[in-house]
Design a protein around this motif. Sequence first.
Motif, PDB file in Angstrom:
ATOM      1  N   THR A  19       4.836   0.042   8.489  1.00 31.80           N
ATOM      2  CA  THR A  19       4.696   1.195   7.599  1.00 31.80           C
ATOM      3  C   THR A  19       3.523   1.009   6.648  1.00 31.80           C
ATOM      4  O   THR A  19       2.812   1.969   6.341  1.00 31.80           O
ATOM      5  N   CYS A  20       3.297  -0.216   6.197  1.00 33.09           N
ATOM      6  CA  CYS A  20       2.156  -0.467   5.315  1.00 33.09           C
ATOM      7  C   CYS A  20       0.843  -0.181   6.045  1.00 33.09           C
ATOM      8  O   CYS A  20      -0.016   0.546   5.533  1.00 33.09           O
ATOM      9  N   LEU A  21       0.704  -0.711   7.233  1.00 31.60           N
ATOM     10  CA  LEU A  21      -0.520  -0.519   8.000  1.00 31.60           C
ATOM     11  C   LEU A  21      -0.741   0.948   8.380  1.00 31.60           C
ATOM     12  O   LEU A  21      -1.836   1.488   8.201  1.00 31.60           O
ATOM     13  N   ILE A  22       0.285   1.598   8.873  1.00 34.72           N
ATOM     14  CA  ILE A  22       0.146   2.989   9.303  1.00 34.72           C
ATOM     15  C   ILE A  22      -0.107   3.913   8.112  1.00 34.72           C
ATOM     16  O   ILE A  22      -0.927   4.837   8.196  1.00 34.72           O
ATOM     17  N   THR A  23       0.563   3.658   6.993  1.00 36.44           N
ATOM     18  CA  THR A  23       0.313   4.465   5.794  1.00 36.44           C
ATOM     19  C   THR A  23      -1.123   4.285   5.331  1.00 36.44           C
ATOM     20  O   THR A  23      -1.799   5.255   4.979  1.00 36.44           O
ATOM     21  N   PHE A  29      -6.011   3.923   0.881  1.00 33.02           N
ATOM     22  CA  PHE A  29      -5.445   3.149  -0.221  1.00 33.02           C
ATOM     23  C   PHE A  29      -5.948   3.741  -1.530  1.00 33.02           C
ATOM     24  O   PHE A  29      -7.050   3.474  -1.969  1.00 33.02           O
ATOM     25  N   ASP A  30      -5.134   4.577  -2.140  1.00 32.51           N
ATOM     26  CA  ASP A  30      -5.475   5.177  -3.423  1.00 32.51           C
ATOM     27  C   ASP A  30      -4.308   4.990  -4.379  1.00 32.51           C
ATOM     28  O   ASP A  30      -3.394   4.215  -4.114  1.00 32.51           O
ATOM     29  N   SER A  31      -4.313   5.723  -5.474  1.00 34.68           N
ATOM     30  CA  SER A  31      -3.279   5.527  -6.494  1.00 34.68           C
ATOM     31  C   SER A  31      -1.874   5.890  -6.018  1.00 34.68           C
ATOM     32  O   SER A  31      -0.897   5.387  -6.554  1.00 34.68           O
ATOM     33  N   TRP A  37       3.938   4.512   0.833  1.00 38.31           N
ATOM     34  CA  TRP A  37       4.378   3.404   1.661  1.00 38.31           C
ATOM     35  C   TRP A  37       5.865   3.147   1.481  1.00 38.31           C
ATOM     36  O   TRP A  37       6.589   2.977   2.456  1.00 38.31           O
ATOM     37  N   PHE A  38       6.347   3.143   0.223  1.00 44.45           N
ATOM     38  CA  PHE A  38       7.761   2.858  -0.002  1.00 44.45           C
ATOM     39  C   PHE A  38       8.647   3.917   0.636  1.00 44.45           C
ATOM     40  O   PHE A  38       9.687   3.596   1.214  1.00 44.45           O
ATOM     41  N   THR A  39       8.238   5.176   0.584  1.00 42.71           N
ATOM     42  CA  THR A  39       9.004   6.244   1.223  1.00 42.71           C
ATOM     43  C   THR A  39       9.085   6.005   2.726  1.00 42.71           C
ATOM     44  O   THR A  39      10.156   6.116   3.326  1.00 42.71           O
ATOM     45  N   ALA A  40       7.963   5.657   3.341  1.00 44.87           N
ATOM     46  CA  ALA A  40       7.950   5.382   4.783  1.00 44.87           C
ATOM     47  C   ALA A  40       8.828   4.170   5.104  1.00 44.87           C
ATOM     48  O   ALA A  40       9.607   4.191   6.068  1.00 44.87           O
TER      49      ALA A  40
END
Length: 70
Positions: A19-23, A29-31, A37-40
């Motif tokens: 999920t981190c990579l796909i997000t 990578f912004d604010s 990421w946490f939602t995913a």
Amino acid sequence: MKKLIFPALMSCYMALLMTCLITWINTGFDSGFWGRWFTAFYIAWPIAGFLVFIGGQRIRAISEKLAAKL
């Protein structure tokens, strides 16, 4: 207990990294990255856990058979 701990850890590991990579790939990578990421991750981890729990032993058996043939 081992049959519960392995699926929990494996699914957490896979869901966290994927999920981190796909997000990051899809949205950058912004604010707002950590919230997206946490939602995913929150959605993916239970699904991954269920899938590892029901399919992990079969996949392990298949991989052992394949490794024995090599």
